[in-house]
Motif scaffolding. Structure first.
Motif, PDB file in Angstrom:
ATOM      1  N   PHE A 198      -3.955  -3.735  -9.800  1.00 34.25           N
ATOM      2  CA  PHE A 198      -5.132  -2.754  -9.289  1.00 34.25           C
ATOM      3  C   PHE A 198      -5.356  -2.980  -7.704  1.00 34.25           C
ATOM      4  CE2 PHE A 198      -9.632  -1.731  -8.236  1.00 34.25           C
ATOM      5  CZ  PHE A 198      -9.712  -0.449  -8.447  1.00 34.25           C
ATOM      6  N   PHE A 199      -5.517  -4.369  -7.515  1.00 35.20           N
ATOM      7  CA  PHE A 199      -5.858  -4.665  -6.156  1.00 35.20           C
ATOM      8  C   PHE A 199      -4.522  -4.779  -5.262  1.00 35.20           C
ATOM      9  CE2 PHE A 199      -9.642  -6.344  -8.047  1.00 35.20           C
ATOM     10  CZ  PHE A 199     -10.735  -5.598  -7.162  1.00 35.20           C
ATOM     11  N   GLY A 200      -3.381  -5.079  -5.888  1.00 31.73           N
ATOM     12  CA  GLY A 200      -2.053  -4.776  -5.243  1.00 31.73           C
ATOM     13  C   GLY A 200      -1.794  -3.320  -4.708  1.00 31.73           C
ATOM     14  N   ILE A 201      -2.356  -2.435  -5.553  1.00 30.75           N
ATOM     15  CA  ILE A 201      -2.296  -1.023  -5.043  1.00 30.75           C
ATOM     16  C   ILE A 201      -3.038  -0.629  -3.833  1.00 30.75           C
ATOM     17  CG2 ILE A 201      -2.584   1.174  -6.028  1.00 30.75           C
ATOM     18  CD1 ILE A 201      -1.649   0.502  -8.673  1.00 30.75           C
ATOM     19  N   ILE A 202      -4.414  -1.341  -4.120  1.00 29.41           N
ATOM     20  CA  ILE A 202      -5.155  -1.001  -2.921  1.00 29.41           C
ATOM     21  C   ILE A 202      -4.653  -1.809  -1.659  1.00 29.41           C
ATOM     22  CG2 ILE A 202      -7.588  -1.744  -2.134  1.00 29.41           C
ATOM     23  CD1 ILE A 202      -8.695  -1.343  -5.175  1.00 29.41           C
ATOM     24  N   TYR A 203      -4.175  -2.632  -1.753  1.00 26.66           N
ATOM     25  CA  TYR A 203      -3.589  -3.376  -0.390  1.00 26.66           C
ATOM     26  C   TYR A 203      -2.401  -2.694   0.000  1.00 26.66           C
ATOM     27  CZ  TYR A 203      -1.690  -6.562   2.887  1.00 26.66           C
ATOM     28  OH  TYR A 203      -1.266  -7.082   4.143  1.00 26.66           O
ATOM     29  N   ILE A 204      -1.415  -2.233  -0.827  1.00 27.05           N
ATOM     30  CA  ILE A 204      -0.341  -1.714  -0.405  1.00 27.05           C
ATOM     31  C   ILE A 204      -0.586  -0.007  -0.041  1.00 27.05           C
ATOM     32  CG2 ILE A 204       2.024  -0.884  -1.317  1.00 27.05           C
ATOM     33  CD1 ILE A 204       2.174  -3.719  -0.567  1.00 27.05           C
ATOM     34  N   ARG A 205      -1.323   0.501  -0.526  1.00 27.94           N
ATOM     35  CA  ARG A 205      -1.771   1.903  -0.050  1.00 27.94           C
ATOM     36  C   ARG A 205      -2.051   1.957   1.319  1.00 27.94           C
ATOM     37  NH1 ARG A 205      -6.730   4.620  -2.514  1.00 27.94           N
ATOM     38  NH2 ARG A 205      -6.082   3.123  -4.048  1.00 27.94           N
ATOM     39  N   ASN A 206      -2.582   0.997   2.171  1.00 28.62           N
ATOM     40  CA  ASN A 206      -2.858   0.974   3.540  1.00 28.62           C
ATOM     41  C   ASN A 206      -1.862   0.609   4.295  1.00 28.62           C
ATOM     42  OD1 ASN A 206      -5.572   1.805   2.943  1.00 28.62           O
ATOM     43  ND2 ASN A 206      -5.947  -0.261   2.181  1.00 28.62           N
ATOM     44  N   GLU A 238       4.894   0.554   6.676  1.00 32.33           N
ATOM     45  CA  GLU A 238       5.983   0.107   7.149  1.00 32.33           C
ATOM     46  C   GLU A 238       6.467  -1.421   6.480  1.00 32.33           C
ATOM     47  OE1 GLU A 238       4.928  -1.336  11.344  1.00 32.33           O
ATOM     48  OE2 GLU A 238       5.304   0.679  11.082  1.00 32.33           O
ATOM     49  N   ASP A 239       7.480  -1.563   6.229  1.00 32.61           N
ATOM     50  CA  ASP A 239       7.835  -2.708   5.665  1.00 32.61           C
ATOM     51  C   ASP A 239       7.276  -3.045   4.269  1.00 32.61           C
ATOM     52  OD1 ASP A 239      10.124  -3.079   7.387  1.00 32.61           O
ATOM     53  OD2 ASP A 239       8.668  -4.241   8.909  1.00 32.61           O
ATOM     54  N   GLU A 286       5.703  -6.802   3.021  1.00 34.15           N
ATOM     55  CA  GLU A 286       4.250  -6.936   2.773  1.00 34.15           C
ATOM     56  C   GLU A 286       3.842  -7.256   1.497  1.00 34.15           C
ATOM     57  OE1 GLU A 286       1.500  -6.630   4.944  1.00 34.15           O
ATOM     58  OE2 GLU A 286       2.793  -6.418   6.461  1.00 34.15           O
ATOM     59  N   GLY A 287       4.567  -6.661   0.313  1.00 34.35           N
ATOM     60  CA  GLY A 287       4.327  -7.258  -0.999  1.00 34.35           C
ATOM     61  C   GLY A 287       4.506  -8.376  -1.169  1.00 34.35           C
ATOM     62  N   ILE A 288       5.766  -9.252  -0.837  1.00 36.99           N
ATOM     63  CA  ILE A 288       5.902 -10.281  -0.876  1.00 36.99           C
ATOM     64  C   ILE A 288       4.939 -11.523  -0.234  1.00 36.99           C
ATOM     65  CG2 ILE A 288       7.744 -12.156  -0.325  1.00 36.99           C
ATOM     66  CD1 ILE A 288       9.677 -10.240  -0.962  1.00 36.99           C
ATOM     67  N   LEU A 289       4.628 -10.972   1.076  1.00 33.78           N
ATOM     68  CA  LEU A 289       3.665 -11.960   1.786  1.00 33.78           C
ATOM     69  C   LEU A 289       2.282 -11.768   1.190  1.00 33.78           C
ATOM     70  CD1 LEU A 289       4.709 -10.884   5.680  1.00 33.78           C
ATOM     71  CD2 LEU A 289       5.123 -12.883   4.128  1.00 33.78           C
ATOM     72  N   VAL A 290       1.852 -10.668   0.671  1.00 36.06           N
ATOM     73  CA  VAL A 290       0.588 -10.631   0.257  1.00 36.06           C
ATOM     74  C   VAL A 290       0.406 -11.293  -1.179  1.00 36.06           C
ATOM     75  CG1 VAL A 290       0.514  -8.266  -1.247  1.00 36.06           C
ATOM     76  CG2 VAL A 290      -1.519  -9.154  -0.074  1.00 36.06           C
TER      77      VAL A 290
END
Length: 127
Positions: free
Chosen positions: A49-57, A60-61, A65-69
């Motif tokens: 849920f919170f990963g989607i909230i972060y990735i939605r914003n 690029e890359d 960003e997914g790996i770093l977060v």
């Protein structure tokens, strides 16, 4: 990387995972089921849920960003677990298997956030 949003999401992941796991722990009588099934399921749902909230914003890359977060979420979880369960001596069911919890949580969070980043970079057209 959006550090502020990542920190907020990471802290909220920890809070919601802890609160939901405490609510569910009351209804489970077997620690094995709780540690091996319920806690990972809670981590998957809340991190998703919170990963989607972060990735939605992110525009690029997304995979990077997914790996770093994911790494940021893991660091936040380890720090908050250490502060609240080790330093403050609060008893929790996962404290008995703390290393297993850290390893399992790290794998789950990295897979989820990396997969969300991978999916976010795809162009999908729905008809």
């Amino acid at each position: 990387m959006k550090i502020k949003l990542g920190l907020i999401c990471g802290i909220l992941i920890w809070i919601f995972t802890y609160l939901i796991s405490m609510l569910v722990q009351v209804f489970t009588s077997d620690n094995m089921i709780y540690n091996n099934l319920i806690l990972p399921l809670i981590i998957i749902i809340v991190t998703g849920f919170f990963g989607i909230i972060y990735i939605r914003n992110v525009n690029e890359d997304e995979l990077i960003e997914g790996i770093l977060v994911g790494i940021l979420f893991i660091a936040i979880d380890i720090i908050l677990d250490t502060v609240f369960f080790v330093i403050l001596h609060n008893k929790n069911i996962l404290f008995s298997n703390f290393l297993d919890h850290i390893i399992l949580m790290s794998i789950i969070m990295l897979i989820i956030t990396s997969f969300l980043g991978y999916l976010a970079q795809m162009n999908i057209e729905l008809k």
